[in-house]
Design a protein around this motif. Structure first.
Motif, PDB file in Angstrom:
ATOM      1  N   ARG A   4       0.853  -1.183   0.000  1.00  0.00           N
ATOM      2  CA  ARG A   4       0.000   0.000   0.000  1.00  0.00           C
ATOM      3  C   ARG A   4       0.890   1.234   0.000  1.00  0.00           C
ATOM      4  O   ARG A   4       1.802   1.351   0.813  1.00  0.00           O
ATOM      5  CB  ARG A   4      -0.899  -0.016   1.235  1.00  0.00           C
ATOM      6  N   MET A   5       0.619   2.125  -0.928  1.00  0.00           N
ATOM      7  CA  MET A   5       1.304   3.415  -0.982  1.00  0.00           C
ATOM      8  C   MET A   5       0.259   4.489  -0.729  1.00  0.00           C
ATOM      9  O   MET A   5      -0.847   4.404  -1.249  1.00  0.00           O
ATOM     10  CB  MET A   5       1.908   3.657  -2.371  1.00  0.00           C
ATOM     11  N   SER A  25      11.217   1.307  -3.098  1.00  0.00           N
ATOM     12  CA  SER A  25      12.575   1.022  -3.542  1.00  0.00           C
ATOM     13  C   SER A  25      12.646   1.192  -5.059  1.00  0.00           C
ATOM     14  O   SER A  25      12.189   2.173  -5.582  1.00  0.00           O
ATOM     15  CB  SER A  25      12.970  -0.383  -3.094  1.00  0.00           C
ATOM     16  N   ASP A  26      13.147   0.253  -5.756  1.00  0.00           N
ATOM     17  CA  ASP A  26      13.240   0.357  -7.216  1.00  0.00           C
ATOM     18  C   ASP A  26      12.002  -0.216  -7.905  1.00  0.00           C
ATOM     19  O   ASP A  26      11.970  -0.365  -9.105  1.00  0.00           O
ATOM     20  CB  ASP A  26      14.500  -0.353  -7.714  1.00  0.00           C
ATOM     21  N   GLU A  27      10.987  -0.511  -7.136  1.00  0.00           N
ATOM     22  CA  GLU A  27       9.786  -1.147  -7.664  1.00  0.00           C
ATOM     23  C   GLU A  27       8.986  -0.252  -8.602  1.00  0.00           C
ATOM     24  O   GLU A  27       8.196  -0.735  -9.407  1.00  0.00           O
ATOM     25  CB  GLU A  27       8.897  -1.582  -6.492  1.00  0.00           C
ATOM     26  N   ALA A  28       9.177   1.033  -8.550  1.00  0.00           N
ATOM     27  CA  ALA A  28       8.386   1.968  -9.343  1.00  0.00           C
ATOM     28  C   ALA A  28       8.479   1.675 -10.833  1.00  0.00           C
ATOM     29  O   ALA A  28       7.499   1.855 -11.562  1.00  0.00           O
ATOM     30  CB  ALA A  28       8.820   3.396  -9.055  1.00  0.00           C
ATOM     31  N   GLU A  29       9.606   1.223 -11.285  1.00  0.00           N
ATOM     32  CA  GLU A  29       9.784   0.964 -12.715  1.00  0.00           C
ATOM     33  C   GLU A  29       8.804  -0.079 -13.242  1.00  0.00           C
ATOM     34  O   GLU A  29       8.426  -0.045 -14.405  1.00  0.00           O
ATOM     35  CB  GLU A  29      11.224   0.532 -13.004  1.00  0.00           C
ATOM     36  N   ASN A  52       2.454  -4.536 -10.170  1.00  0.00           N
ATOM     37  CA  ASN A  52       3.913  -4.541 -10.271  1.00  0.00           C
ATOM     38  C   ASN A  52       4.430  -5.756 -11.054  1.00  0.00           C
ATOM     39  O   ASN A  52       5.609  -6.053 -11.043  1.00  0.00           O
ATOM     40  CB  ASN A  52       4.567  -4.480  -8.884  1.00  0.00           C
ATOM     41  N   GLY A  53       3.519  -6.459 -11.710  1.00  0.00           N
ATOM     42  CA  GLY A  53       3.904  -7.638 -12.480  1.00  0.00           C
ATOM     43  C   GLY A  53       3.722  -8.936 -11.723  1.00  0.00           C
ATOM     44  O   GLY A  53       3.623 -10.000 -12.316  1.00  0.00           O
ATOM     45  N   GLU A  54       3.656  -8.836 -10.403  1.00  0.00           N
ATOM     46  CA  GLU A  54       3.464 -10.023  -9.578  1.00  0.00           C
ATOM     47  C   GLU A  54       2.231  -9.930  -8.696  1.00  0.00           C
ATOM     48  O   GLU A  54       1.627 -10.935  -8.350  1.00  0.00           O
ATOM     49  CB  GLU A  54       4.694 -10.243  -8.684  1.00  0.00           C
ATOM     50  N   ASP A  55       1.874  -8.704  -8.327  1.00  0.00           N
ATOM     51  CA  ASP A  55       0.776  -8.511  -7.384  1.00  0.00           C
ATOM     52  C   ASP A  55       0.227  -7.103  -7.549  1.00  0.00           C
ATOM     53  O   ASP A  55       0.834  -6.257  -8.206  1.00  0.00           O
ATOM     54  CB  ASP A  55       1.295  -8.696  -5.954  1.00  0.00           C
ATOM     55  N   PHE A  56      -0.910  -6.863  -6.919  1.00  0.00           N
ATOM     56  CA  PHE A  56      -1.465  -5.519  -6.908  1.00  0.00           C
ATOM     57  C   PHE A  56      -0.775  -4.677  -5.849  1.00  0.00           C
ATOM     58  O   PHE A  56      -0.356  -5.181  -4.809  1.00  0.00           O
ATOM     59  CB  PHE A  56      -2.969  -5.541  -6.599  1.00  0.00           C
ATOM     60  N   ASN A  84       8.776   7.793  -7.069  1.00  0.00           N
ATOM     61  CA  ASN A  84      10.216   7.885  -7.373  1.00  0.00           C
ATOM     62  C   ASN A  84      10.470   8.628  -8.687  1.00  0.00           C
ATOM     63  O   ASN A  84      11.238   8.177  -9.527  1.00  0.00           O
ATOM     64  CB  ASN A  84      10.858   6.503  -7.450  1.00  0.00           C
ATOM     65  N   ASP A  85       9.781   9.719  -8.903  1.00  0.00           N
ATOM     66  CA  ASP A  85       9.906  10.545 -10.107  1.00  0.00           C
ATOM     67  C   ASP A  85       9.354   9.899 -11.366  1.00  0.00           C
ATOM     68  O   ASP A  85       9.457  10.471 -12.450  1.00  0.00           O
ATOM     69  CB  ASP A  85      11.361  10.978 -10.348  1.00  0.00           C
ATOM     70  N   LYS A  86       8.783   8.709 -11.277  1.00  0.00           N
ATOM     71  CA  LYS A  86       8.121   8.090 -12.423  1.00  0.00           C
ATOM     72  C   LYS A  86       6.655   8.518 -12.408  1.00  0.00           C
ATOM     73  O   LYS A  86       5.980   8.417 -11.382  1.00  0.00           O
ATOM     74  CB  LYS A  86       8.218   6.568 -12.356  1.00  0.00           C
ATOM     75  N   HIS A  87       6.173   9.012 -13.551  1.00  0.00           N
ATOM     76  CA  HIS A  87       4.776   9.415 -13.695  1.00  0.00           C
ATOM     77  C   HIS A  87       3.992   8.248 -14.294  1.00  0.00           C
ATOM     78  O   HIS A  87       4.329   7.772 -15.381  1.00  0.00           O
ATOM     79  CB  HIS A  87       4.658  10.638 -14.600  1.00  0.00           C
ATOM     80  N   ILE A  88       2.965   7.812 -13.581  1.00  0.00           N
ATOM     81  CA  ILE A  88       2.132   6.701 -14.036  1.00  0.00           C
ATOM     82  C   ILE A  88       0.732   7.249 -14.306  1.00  0.00           C
ATOM     83  O   ILE A  88       0.049   7.704 -13.379  1.00  0.00           O
ATOM     84  CB  ILE A  88       2.052   5.583 -12.979  1.00  0.00           C
ATOM     85  N   PHE A  89       0.323   7.242 -15.566  1.00  0.00           N
ATOM     86  CA  PHE A  89      -1.007   7.707 -15.924  1.00  0.00           C
ATOM     87  C   PHE A  89      -2.043   6.744 -15.350  1.00  0.00           C
ATOM     88  O   PHE A  89      -1.977   5.533 -15.591  1.00  0.00           O
ATOM     89  CB  PHE A  89      -1.155   7.806 -17.446  1.00  0.00           C
ATOM     90  N   LEU A  90      -2.992   7.273 -14.588  1.00  0.00           N
ATOM     91  CA  LEU A  90      -4.018   6.452 -13.954  1.00  0.00           C
ATOM     92  C   LEU A  90      -5.241   6.397 -14.869  1.00  0.00           C
ATOM     93  O   LEU A  90      -6.178   7.178 -14.737  1.00  0.00           O
ATOM     94  CB  LEU A  90      -4.361   7.009 -12.568  1.00  0.00           C
ATOM     95  N   GLN A  91      -5.196   5.465 -15.791  1.00  0.00           N
ATOM     96  CA  GLN A  91      -6.264   5.330 -16.780  1.00  0.00           C
ATOM     97  C   GLN A  91      -7.599   5.057 -16.110  1.00  0.00           C
ATOM     98  O   GLN A  91      -7.660   4.415 -15.065  1.00  0.00           O
ATOM     99  CB  GLN A  91      -5.937   4.228 -17.775  1.00  0.00           C
ATOM    100  N   ASP A  92      -8.650   5.575 -16.715  1.00  0.00           N
ATOM    101  CA  ASP A  92     -10.033   5.392 -16.246  1.00  0.00           C
ATOM    102  C   ASP A  92     -10.269   5.927 -14.837  1.00  0.00           C
ATOM    103  O   ASP A  92     -11.231   5.538 -14.179  1.00  0.00           O
ATOM    104  CB  ASP A  92     -10.450   3.911 -16.313  1.00  0.00           C
ATOM    105  N   PHE A  93      -9.411   6.811 -14.370  1.00  0.00           N
ATOM    106  CA  PHE A  93      -9.525   7.318 -13.006  1.00  0.00           C
ATOM    107  C   PHE A  93     -10.890   7.975 -12.774  1.00  0.00           C
ATOM    108  O   PHE A  93     -11.577   7.667 -11.809  1.00  0.00           O
ATOM    109  CB  PHE A  93      -8.392   8.315 -12.705  1.00  0.00           C
TER     110      PHE A  93
END
Length: 124
Positions: A4-5, A25-29, A52-56, A84-93
């Protein structure tokens, strides 16, 4: 247990809404948007699902940031998570938010406090 973030800052400009979260950590990528939202009545928060590729990963937007969501919704601004400075577009927000708001309105299943907070902020 799901990760949870929590949103710590909302930055609104004329073009978009940025929801900044505590750094991971480096998970943001590996994070990407799922286009789904939930309501957390206990924490008075909306939860946007990231993967994250493995879990929500739950992106928690506490009620203190709902006025920023309301403004972005009214102006149909795109919403991004900043991790971590990565912008993730939240589609259908906005679609998901509208759905939750409509479901919470007049629905005691979400709890009186959640219903009142949603009604007050989104002026239903």
């Amino acid at each position: 247990m799901k990760k949870r973030m929590e949103v710590k800052e909302a930055i609104h400009n004329e073009e978009k809404l940025l929801l900044k979260v505590e750094s991971l950590s480096d998970e943001a990528e590996n994070l990407h948007a799922k286009g789904q939202m939930l309501a957390d009545s206990d924490q008075l928060a909306f939860i946007y699902l990231l993967d994250n590729g493995e879990d929500f990963v739950y992106l928690s937007v506490p009620s203190s940031f709902w006025p920023a969501l309301k403004e972005a919704r009214e102006h149909n601004l795109p919403v991004y998570a900043v991790v971590n400075d990565k912008h993730i577009f939240l589609q259908d927000f906005h679609t998901e938010l509208d759905y939750l708001i409509e479901n919470i309105k007049g629905n005691a299943n979400y709890g009186e406090e959640m219903e009142k907070k949603v009604t007050d902020i989104f002026q239903l």
